[in-house]
Design a protein around this motif. Structure first.
Motif, mmCIF file in Angstrom:
data_model
loop_
_atom_site.group_PDB
_atom_site.id
_atom_site.type_symbol
_atom_site.label_atom_id
_atom_site.label_comp_id
_atom_site.label_asym_id
_atom_site.label_seq_id
_atom_site.Cartn_x
_atom_site.Cartn_y
_atom_site.Cartn_z
ATOM 1 N N LEU A 251 0.812 -1.291 -0.051
ATOM 2 C CA LEU A 251 -0.087 -0.083 0.058
ATOM 3 C C LEU A 251 0.706 1.205 -0.097
ATOM 4 O O LEU A 251 0.393 2.256 -0.517
ATOM 5 C CB LEU A 251 -0.983 -0.002 1.263
ATOM 6 N N THR A 252 2.004 1.137 0.667
ATOM 7 C CA THR A 252 2.835 2.313 0.752
ATOM 8 C C THR A 252 3.857 2.517 -0.142
ATOM 9 O O THR A 252 4.477 3.513 -0.413
ATOM 10 C CB THR A 252 3.504 2.367 2.130
ATOM 11 N N SER A 253 4.281 1.207 -0.676
ATOM 12 C CA SER A 253 5.636 1.353 -1.730
ATOM 13 C C SER A 253 5.294 1.085 -3.047
ATOM 14 O O SER A 253 6.195 0.925 -3.865
ATOM 15 C CB SER A 253 6.528 0.218 -1.148
ATOM 16 N N ARG A 257 -3.519 -1.047 -7.401
ATOM 17 C CA ARG A 257 -4.611 -0.640 -6.832
ATOM 18 C C ARG A 257 -4.867 -1.781 -5.875
ATOM 19 O O ARG A 257 -4.428 -2.880 -5.688
ATOM 20 C CB ARG A 257 -5.509 -1.043 -8.063
ATOM 21 N N ILE A 258 -5.830 -1.387 -4.963
ATOM 22 C CA ILE A 258 -6.217 -2.347 -3.871
ATOM 23 C C ILE A 258 -6.724 -3.427 -4.056
ATOM 24 O O ILE A 258 -6.466 -4.667 -3.773
ATOM 25 C CB ILE A 258 -7.045 -1.600 -2.702
ATOM 26 N N LYS A 259 -7.592 -3.761 -5.357
ATOM 27 C CA LYS A 259 -8.086 -4.798 -5.770
ATOM 28 C C LYS A 259 -6.918 -5.698 -6.230
ATOM 29 O O LYS A 259 -6.808 -7.056 -6.075
ATOM 30 C CB LYS A 259 -9.096 -4.599 -6.988
ATOM 31 N N GLU A 260 -5.834 -5.227 -6.787
ATOM 32 C CA GLU A 260 -4.756 -6.101 -7.269
ATOM 33 C C GLU A 260 -3.880 -6.394 -6.012
ATOM 34 O O GLU A 260 -3.462 -7.607 -6.193
ATOM 35 C CB GLU A 260 -3.746 -4.925 -7.846
ATOM 36 N N ILE A 261 -3.644 -5.824 -5.119
ATOM 37 C CA ILE A 261 -3.131 -6.250 -4.021
ATOM 38 C C ILE A 261 -3.904 -7.464 -3.308
ATOM 39 O O ILE A 261 -3.258 -8.336 -2.876
ATOM 40 C CB ILE A 261 -2.913 -4.989 -2.787
ATOM 41 N N ALA A 262 -5.146 -7.169 -3.306
ATOM 42 C CA ALA A 262 -6.024 -8.356 -2.733
ATOM 43 C C ALA A 262 -5.798 -9.704 -3.527
ATOM 44 O O ALA A 262 -5.613 -10.627 -2.856
ATOM 45 C CB ALA A 262 -7.496 -7.925 -2.697
ATOM 46 N N ASP A 291 -3.321 8.039 4.735
ATOM 47 C CA ASP A 291 -2.506 8.261 6.012
ATOM 48 C C ASP A 291 -1.130 8.339 5.730
ATOM 49 O O ASP A 291 -0.259 9.139 6.263
ATOM 50 C CB ASP A 291 -3.171 7.688 7.125
ATOM 51 N N SER A 292 -0.479 7.236 5.348
ATOM 52 C CA SER A 292 0.922 7.088 5.072
ATOM 53 C C SER A 292 1.267 8.139 4.092
ATOM 54 O O SER A 292 2.300 8.528 4.321
ATOM 55 C CB SER A 292 1.229 5.449 4.486
ATOM 56 N N GLN A 293 0.591 8.423 2.989
ATOM 57 C CA GLN A 293 1.110 9.549 2.057
ATOM 58 C C GLN A 293 1.212 10.716 2.589
ATOM 59 O O GLN A 293 1.983 11.664 2.554
ATOM 60 C CB GLN A 293 0.119 9.372 0.950
ATOM 61 N N CYS A 294 0.279 11.040 3.618
ATOM 62 C CA CYS A 294 0.133 12.366 4.478
ATOM 63 C C CYS A 294 1.316 12.584 5.177
ATOM 64 O O CYS A 294 2.147 13.659 5.277
ATOM 65 C CB CYS A 294 -1.268 12.529 4.988
ATOM 66 N N ARG A 295 1.800 11.311 5.955
ATOM 67 C CA ARG A 295 2.956 11.636 6.818
ATOM 68 C C ARG A 295 4.185 11.507 5.796
ATOM 69 O O ARG A 295 5.157 12.276 6.519
ATOM 70 C CB ARG A 295 2.786 10.202 7.723
ATOM 71 N N ALA A 296 4.249 10.954 4.836
ATOM 72 C CA ALA A 296 5.528 11.128 3.910
ATOM 73 C C ALA A 296 5.642 12.447 3.480
ATOM 74 O O ALA A 296 6.561 13.197 3.249
ATOM 75 C CB ALA A 296 5.538 10.204 2.856
ATOM 76 N N ASP A 297 4.362 13.020 2.906
ATOM 77 C CA ASP A 297 4.581 14.246 2.583
ATOM 78 C C ASP A 297 4.812 15.539 3.692
ATOM 79 O O ASP A 297 5.788 16.173 3.524
ATOM 80 C CB ASP A 297 3.054 14.922 1.936
#
Length: 301
Positions: A251-253, A257-262, A291-297
């Motif tokens: 999700l972070t790296s 798409r979330i469907k592809e990760i699933a 949330d992870s993207q916001c923290r990275a930004d």
């Protein structure tokens, strides 16, 4: 940033380090902050990194660990190196030995004496050695180095190097400092090591405890009881930890798409994956990614 897989074949083909046949590899030299440029990174092979001087923090999967002189870092095949930060201007001087899963498979499941190291690599990838422990590996590294200089290309090169690597692993077992895995009894140690070994290979496809207990020839209840005594976690806890950790990293790296990760984690639907992830983390996959993207930004400001 997309994660990339660096194969042993690529390392050998690009002459980064020294080839020990098609299935083993040796590198002696510095690791600098430029290693960060490749993160997140996965190797398709087992990497054993002995530290001679310098210090750094390395991110493995979701956790950061300290590498310093007289420690050995173990990167399991397909684990993520997510970050690398030196603690000073001095580079990390290392000796790194890499081997394919086939070489690893020929060693790990058959040698009971090495089982504590298998457990250690899954629970904490940094092995702390007794005084002089890393330096005691120099004779083995010297033999491998001599092979890179004098060996004629042949089918047995990696096999011969694998025998030297196996001897070096015994040296590590004898000279490492005691840790939580040292007190496990013989049979419990064997079950724990083999479960973690199997889990690392199959968690993408199998999330049921019964699958692993069947491979080990014991009942699911017995497997969870052994793991609970060894680490405080049940088999289901470990399976969830591995699956969710992999999901978080994707999700972070990656931009999958979330469907592809699933799908990559063998969930029957995106909805089922979302329910599983929320149960483990308290947030949905999309919320976790945002949330992870916001923290990275924020960190970049």
């Amino acid at each position: 940033m997309e994660s990339r897989i660096l194969t042993l074949a690529q390392l050998n083909a690009e002459h980064y380090g020294s080839s020990l046949g098609p299935e083993m590899w040796l590198y002696e030299g510095p690791m600098t902050d430029s290693a960060t440029d490749f993160c997140p990174l996965r190797f398709d092979s087992l990497m054993l990194m002995a530290v001679h001087s310098g210090s750094a923090t390395i991110g493995v999967d979701e956790t950061r660990y300290r590498l310093e002189p007289n420690t050995i870092g173990i990167l399991r095949p397909y684990s993520y190196m997510t970050s690398f930060t030196l603690h000073s201007d001095e580079p990390l001087q290392v000796t790194t030995i890499g081997c394919t899963e086939r070489v690893e498979n020929s060693i790990a499941p058959t040698l009971d004496d090495l089982l504590p190291l298998v457990i250690k690599a899954h629970m904490d990838p940094v092995v702390r050695m007794q005084p002089g422990g890393v330096e005691a590996l120099r004779p083995y590294v010297g033999l491998l180095r001599a092979m890179t200089a004098n060996e004629l290309p042949g089918a047995h090169t990696s096999r011969k190097a694998g025998c030297i690597f196996k001897a070096a692993l015994y040296e590590i077992i004898e000279r490492r400092l005691p840790d939580d895995t040292s007190a496990l009894s013989g049979r419990n140690r064997e079950i724990t090591a083999h479960f973690l070994y199997l889990l690392g290979k199959h968690f993408h496809r199998h999330r049921d405890v019964e699958y692993y207990s069947a491979l080990l020839g014991i009942s699911p209840k017995h497997l969870s009881a052994v793991l609970k005594r060894a680490s405080g976690r049940t088999a289901s806890d470990y399976i969830e930890m591995y699956v969710v950790r992999e999901a978080k990293i994707m999700l972070t790296s990656t931009s999958l798409r979330i469907k592809e990760i699933a799908t990559r984690l063998s969930f029957s639907s995106q909805a089922f994956f979302g329910k599983y992830f929320r149960h483990a983390t308290g947030v949905s996959p999309s919320e976790y990614r945002r949330d992870s993207q916001c923290r990275a930004d924020h960190d970049r400001l």
